[in-house]
Every structure is written in structure tokens, then in C-alpha cells.
Design an enzyme around this catalytic site. Structure first.
Site, PDB file in Angstrom:
ATOM      1  N   CYS A  83      30.843  39.255  46.483  1.00 46.31           N
ATOM      2  CA  CYS A  83      31.519  40.039  45.464  1.00 46.31           C
ATOM      3  C   CYS A  83      31.922  41.389  46.071  1.00 46.31           C
ATOM      4  CB  CYS A  83      30.578  40.244  44.288  1.00 46.31           C
ATOM      5  SG  CYS A  83      31.178  41.408  43.063  1.00 46.31           S
ATOM      6  N   CYS A  85      32.991  44.020  44.569  1.00 39.73           N
ATOM      7  CA  CYS A  85      32.807  45.133  43.639  1.00 39.73           C
ATOM      8  C   CYS A  85      31.426  45.781  43.786  1.00 39.73           C
ATOM      9  CB  CYS A  85      32.979  44.659  42.202  1.00 39.73           C
ATOM     10  SG  CYS A  85      34.621  44.028  41.889  1.00 39.73           S
ATOM     11  N   CYS A 102      30.761  34.603  45.723  1.00 42.91           N
ATOM     12  CA  CYS A 102      31.722  34.197  44.696  1.00 42.91           C
ATOM     13  C   CYS A 102      31.869  32.683  44.657  1.00 42.91           C
ATOM     14  CB  CYS A 102      33.065  34.858  44.979  1.00 42.91           C
ATOM     15  SG  CYS A 102      34.271  34.656  43.653  1.00 42.91           S
ATOM     16  N   CYS A 104      29.739  34.262  41.660  1.00 40.41           N
ATOM     17  CA  CYS A 104      28.368  34.769  41.591  1.00 40.41           C
ATOM     18  C   CYS A 104      27.584  34.044  40.489  1.00 40.41           C
ATOM     19  CB  CYS A 104      28.378  36.270  41.344  1.00 40.41           C
ATOM     20  SG  CYS A 104      29.095  36.737  39.745  1.00 40.41           S
ATOM     21  N   CYS A 113      32.498  37.520  34.952  1.00 42.31           N
ATOM     22  CA  CYS A 113      32.945  38.016  36.246  1.00 42.31           C
ATOM     23  C   CYS A 113      33.195  39.511  36.112  1.00 42.31           C
ATOM     24  CB  CYS A 113      34.225  37.301  36.683  1.00 42.31           C
ATOM     25  SG  CYS A 113      34.889  37.898  38.255  1.00 42.31           S
TER      26      CYS A 113
END
Length: 139
Positions: A83, A85, A102, A104, A113
């Protein structure tokens, strides 16, 4: 007025959440053939996963683009589509746990998400798109 305020607050959250991956586009050489191949692989994965889970990309394609590029970057760096982010002390160690690979665990278990890549149809930021063109990723 409440809906407008909600969208403004969510936009602020999106900005902070994606601040680190929006810079990824500047940090990665998009002309490199390895990078291009990883982006293509992540694009195809994202499109197939969106279709198989009946989820949709964010209506702001810049978010979708940044997340796919971030996944590609992490795939190159750690061998796993972590991920983008999140910040990791050790990407290789984190990849071995598979929790943030991913899709996740929150996405697989609850269709949540937090990157805004795969959105439920009723999400106010969901588009009607489950595909994105490569040219959109190069701009």
C-alpha cells in the site's frame, strides 16, 4: 450544506493521505522500461481486481494514477505491491507480513480501501470506471 462540508473534509483527508504518493510521480523515472512494465502490471491488476470485486476507481483519476504508480514503485523496491499510502520502517519486512500487500487485509475482508483505489459504488468519490488508460498514467 452538510454534504458540501463532508466533501471538503474528505478532500483534506485525501490530501494528507496521498501527499506522500503524489510526490512519487516526481521521484520515479516514468521513462524507465522497468518502471513502465511495473506500472502496466499494476494497472492490469487494479482493473481486474476492480471488476472482480465490483468496485470502482476514484472519480479523481489523479488519485487512481498516484496509487497505481505508488504500487509499482513499491513492487520494484520490495518485490510486493505494498500500500503506497502508508510509511514503512522496513518495506521488505512489511511485505513479508502481507497485511498491507495490495489488496490489503481491510480490502479483502471488508472492501475498505483507504488508498481510494477500489471504492464501493455508493461512495460519493467513486467513478463508474474500472479501467484506466496507460496514457493517463504518463501525464
Amino acid at each position: 450544506h452538510i454534504l458540501h462540508k463532508k466533501k471538503i473534509n474528505l478532500n483534506i483527508i485525501f490530501y494528507h493521505r496521498h501527499q506522500n504518493i503524489m510526490t512519487t510521480k516526481k521521484e520515479i523515472n516514468l521513462e524507465d522500461s522497468t518502471v513502465q512494465e511495473a506500472i502496466k502490471t499494476m494497472r492490469i491488476f487494479a482493473e481486474n481486481y476492480a471488476k472482480s470485486t465490483n468496485t470502482f476507481f476514484c472519480s479523481d483519476l489523479e488519485i487512481t494514477e498516484a496509487v497505481i504508480i505508488g504500487l509499482a514503485k513499491n513492487k520494484i523496491e520490495s518485490g510486493a505491491a505494498l500500500c503506497p499510502c502508508r510509511c514503512y520502517a522496513n518495506k521488505n519486512e512489511e511485505a513479508s507480513f502481507s497485511f498491507w500487500n495490495c489488496p490489503c487485509v481491510p480490502m479483502r475482508e471488508r472492501k475498505e480501501c483507504h488508498c481510494m483505489l477500489f471504492l464501493q459504488q455508493d461512495n460519493s468519490f467513486a467513478s463508474h470506471h474500472q479501467e484506466i488508460t496507460i496514457s493517463a498514467l504518463k501525464n
